[in-house]
Write a protein that holds these residues in place. Structure first.
Motif, mmCIF file in Angstrom:
data_model
loop_
_atom_site.group_PDB
_atom_site.id
_atom_site.type_symbol
_atom_site.label_atom_id
_atom_site.label_comp_id
_atom_site.label_asym_id
_atom_site.label_seq_id
_atom_site.Cartn_x
_atom_site.Cartn_y
_atom_site.Cartn_z
ATOM 1 N N SER A 12 0.827 -1.212 0.000
ATOM 2 C CA SER A 12 0.000 0.000 0.000
ATOM 3 C C SER A 12 0.860 1.259 0.000
ATOM 4 O O SER A 12 0.387 2.343 -0.350
ATOM 5 C CB SER A 12 -0.931 0.007 1.215
ATOM 6 N N GLN A 13 2.130 1.112 0.386
ATOM 7 C CA GLN A 13 3.036 2.262 0.431
ATOM 8 C C GLN A 13 3.819 2.432 -0.871
ATOM 9 O O GLN A 13 4.045 3.549 -1.330
ATOM 10 C CB GLN A 13 4.029 2.097 1.592
ATOM 11 N N ALA A 14 4.259 1.324 -1.455
ATOM 12 C CA ALA A 14 5.064 1.377 -2.675
ATOM 13 C C ALA A 14 5.120 -0.017 -3.285
ATOM 14 O O ALA A 14 4.720 -1.006 -2.654
ATOM 15 C CB ALA A 14 6.478 1.886 -2.377
ATOM 16 N N SER A 15 5.630 -0.106 -4.495
ATOM 17 C CA SER A 15 5.688 -1.387 -5.204
ATOM 18 C C SER A 15 6.676 -2.326 -4.527
ATOM 19 O O SER A 15 7.775 -1.924 -4.133
ATOM 20 C CB SER A 15 6.109 -1.162 -6.653
ATOM 21 N N ILE A 16 6.270 -3.597 -4.405
ATOM 22 C CA ILE A 16 7.151 -4.625 -3.851
ATOM 23 C C ILE A 16 7.084 -5.871 -4.712
ATOM 24 O O ILE A 16 6.100 -6.117 -5.424
ATOM 25 C CB ILE A 16 6.769 -5.000 -2.397
ATOM 26 N N LEU A 17 8.148 -6.650 -4.647
ATOM 27 C CA LEU A 17 8.157 -7.997 -5.192
ATOM 28 C C LEU A 17 7.954 -8.916 -3.987
ATOM 29 O O LEU A 17 8.874 -9.114 -3.188
ATOM 30 C CB LEU A 17 9.486 -8.273 -5.883
ATOM 31 N N PRO A 18 6.735 -9.451 -3.807
ATOM 32 C CA PRO A 18 6.430 -10.203 -2.585
ATOM 33 C C PRO A 18 7.082 -11.579 -2.596
ATOM 34 O O PRO A 18 7.235 -12.216 -3.644
ATOM 35 C CB PRO A 18 4.904 -10.321 -2.639
ATOM 36 N N LEU A 19 7.460 -12.059 -1.420
ATOM 37 C CA LEU A 19 8.083 -13.365 -1.274
ATOM 38 C C LEU A 19 7.161 -14.297 -0.496
ATOM 39 O O LEU A 19 6.429 -13.865 0.403
ATOM 40 C CB LEU A 19 9.424 -13.228 -0.543
ATOM 41 N N GLN A 20 7.208 -15.558 -0.849
ATOM 42 C CA GLN A 20 6.382 -16.537 -0.162
ATOM 43 C C GLN A 20 6.833 -16.684 1.287
ATOM 44 O O GLN A 20 8.002 -16.479 1.621
ATOM 45 C CB GLN A 20 6.451 -17.887 -0.881
ATOM 46 N N TYR A 21 5.873 -17.060 2.130
ATOM 47 C CA TYR A 21 6.175 -17.257 3.545
ATOM 48 C C TYR A 21 7.243 -18.334 3.709
ATOM 49 O O TYR A 21 7.188 -19.400 3.083
ATOM 50 C CB TYR A 21 4.910 -17.680 4.293
ATOM 51 N N GLY A 22 8.230 -18.042 4.547
ATOM 52 C CA GLY A 22 9.198 -19.060 4.924
ATOM 53 C C GLY A 22 10.590 -18.881 4.381
ATOM 54 O O GLY A 22 11.460 -19.710 4.656
ATOM 55 N N LEU A 23 10.843 -17.804 3.628
ATOM 56 C CA LEU A 23 12.186 -17.593 3.095
ATOM 57 C C LEU A 23 13.059 -16.931 4.160
ATOM 58 O O LEU A 23 12.805 -15.814 4.587
ATOM 59 C CB LEU A 23 12.145 -16.723 1.846
ATOM 60 N N THR A 24 14.079 -17.643 4.603
ATOM 61 C CA THR A 24 15.001 -17.103 5.609
ATOM 62 C C THR A 24 16.433 -17.251 5.114
ATOM 63 O O THR A 24 16.748 -18.164 4.339
ATOM 64 C CB THR A 24 14.858 -17.832 6.961
ATOM 65 N N LEU A 25 17.283 -16.359 5.581
ATOM 66 C CA LEU A 25 18.721 -16.429 5.320
ATOM 67 C C LEU A 25 19.452 -16.387 6.655
ATOM 68 O O LEU A 25 18.914 -15.900 7.660
ATOM 69 C CB LEU A 25 19.160 -15.279 4.416
ATOM 70 N N SER A 26 20.674 -16.874 6.662
ATOM 71 C CA SER A 26 21.374 -17.084 7.928
ATOM 72 C C SER A 26 21.841 -15.792 8.585
ATOM 73 O O SER A 26 22.003 -15.745 9.810
ATOM 74 C CB SER A 26 22.578 -18.009 7.707
ATOM 75 N N SER A 27 22.064 -14.731 7.784
ATOM 76 C CA SER A 27 22.630 -13.510 8.359
ATOM 77 C C SER A 27 22.355 -12.321 7.442
ATOM 78 O O SER A 27 21.958 -12.478 6.281
ATOM 79 C CB SER A 27 24.141 -13.671 8.538
ATOM 80 N N LEU A 28 22.619 -11.127 7.965
ATOM 81 C CA LEU A 28 22.459 -9.915 7.154
ATOM 82 C C LEU A 28 23.465 -9.900 6.005
ATOM 83 O O LEU A 28 23.160 -9.392 4.918
ATOM 84 C CB LEU A 28 22.653 -8.675 8.036
ATOM 85 N N SER A 29 24.647 -10.460 6.234
ATOM 86 C CA SER A 29 25.626 -10.494 5.147
ATOM 87 C C SER A 29 25.138 -11.375 4.000
ATOM 88 O O SER A 29 25.423 -11.091 2.820
ATOM 89 C CB SER A 29 26.984 -10.987 5.663
#
Length: 248
Positions: free
Chosen positions: A67-84
Motif C-alpha cells: 500500500s506504500q510502494a511497489s514490492i516484489l512479494p516473497l512466499q512465507y518461509g524464506l530465511t537467510l542465515s545472516s544480514l551479510s
C-alpha cells in the motif's frame, strides 16, 4: 537467530517501517545494496514454524508494504542465515531485481471471476442449443444420467458445448477488461462447473477505477445469466517469478 524476508523493493521506495511488525512480532527493517532493498525482520527459530499467527503477520506486513510502494512479494518461509547473506543476494541479483521492480512499478494484482448464474446449467444451454435435449433422456442403469448429479458425468454433447460456451464468453470478457491491464493471465486454479474463467490482472494503480468499471460494464452486458466477482488489490504475486533470483 536468522533473517526472515518479506519482499524486495527499490532502494528509493517511500516505505515507512516505523512500528511495522512481522513474524514473531518483530520489527521490520530494510537492507539496501545499490538500487534495491530487501525488507526483513529478525527470526528467532532454528527451524521454520508454520504458526498461523506468523503466516497472517507475514501477509499483513506485505499488504501494508504494497500500500506504500511497489514490492516484489516473497512466499512465507524464506530465511537467510545472516544480514551479510541478505546483502550478498541483493548484490548478486541487483540487475534482475531492479528490472523486475521497474516492470511492476505502481502496479497491483487484481483477481476477477466470471461465472454462470442460472438455476440449471443444462436447461440454460438447451434453451440456446436444442440438440442438447436428448442429454436429459440418457439413462444409466435405468436412471436419468443428468439427475445423478455430481456423482455421474454429464453427456459428451453437454461437456463439449459447455466448453465452447465458456471459450466464447471468456474471450468476450477478456476484451472488456484486458485493455485496462498491463498484463492479464488466466488462472489455472481448479474451476467449478459454473465458473467460466478467473483472470489474474496486473493493473496500474491509476487505472484501478476504470478497471473496476469495466467489470461492472461486463455485469450489465451479460446480465442476468452471469455474475462477476473481484478481489484485490494485492502485491503482484502471480506476475513475479522468484525462480529468477539466485540464493547461491
Amino acid at each position: 537467530m536468522s533473517i526472515f524476508l518479506y519482499a524486495y523493493t527499490l532502494a528509493d521506495a517511500p516505505h515507512d517501517l516505523e512500528d511495522l511488525t512481522g513474524v514473531e512480532g518483530r520489527n521490520l527493517f530494510m537492507v539496501t545494496c545499490g538500487n534495491v532493498s530487501a525488507i526483513v525482520s529478525a527470526y528467532g527459530q532454528k527451524t521454520l514454524s508454520l504458526s498461523g499467527d506468523d503466516i497472517f503477520a507475514h501477509q499483513h506486513a506485505q499488504r501494508l508494504l504494497m500500500s506504500q510502494a511497489s514490492i516484489l512479494p516473497l512466499q512465507y518461509g524464506l530465511t537467510l542465515s545472516s544480514l551479510s547473506q541478505v546483502e550478498k543476494v541483493l548484490t548478486n541479483n541487483e540487475e534482475v531485481l531492479e528490472k523486475e521492480l521497474n516492470r511492476i512499478y505502481r502496479k497491483v494484482e487484481m483477481e476477477v471471476t466470471m461465472r454462470f448464474d442460472v438455476p440449471d446449467l443444462l436447461d440454460h444451454l438447451i434453451s440456446k442449443y436444442p440438440y442438447l435435449r436428448d442429454e436429459k433422456g440418457k439413462v444409466l442403469n435405468g436412471r436419468l444420467l443428468y439427475y445423478l448429479g455430481d456423482r455421474a458425468k454429464k453427456g459428451e454433447k453437454f461437456t463439449r458445448t459447455l466448453a465452447k460456451e465458456k471459450e466464447i464468453y471468456k474471450s468476450q470478457f477478456k476484451e472488456m477488461v484486458g485493455p485496462w491491464c498491463a498484463e492479464i493471465r488466466e488462472s489455472h486454479l481448479p474451476l467449478s462447473e459454473m465458473d467460466v474463467v478467473t483472470f489474474n490482472c496486473l493493473v496500474n494503480r491509476e487505472r484501478l477505477r476504470v478497471f473496476e468499471k469495466s467489470i461492472y460494464d461486463a455485469g450489465d452486458r451479460f446480465a442476468p445469466d452471469f455474475t462477476f466477482s473481484y478481489n484485490g488489490p494485492w502485491a503482484p504475486q502471480n506476475f513475479c517469478s522468484q525462480a529468477m533470483i539466485s540464493y547461491k
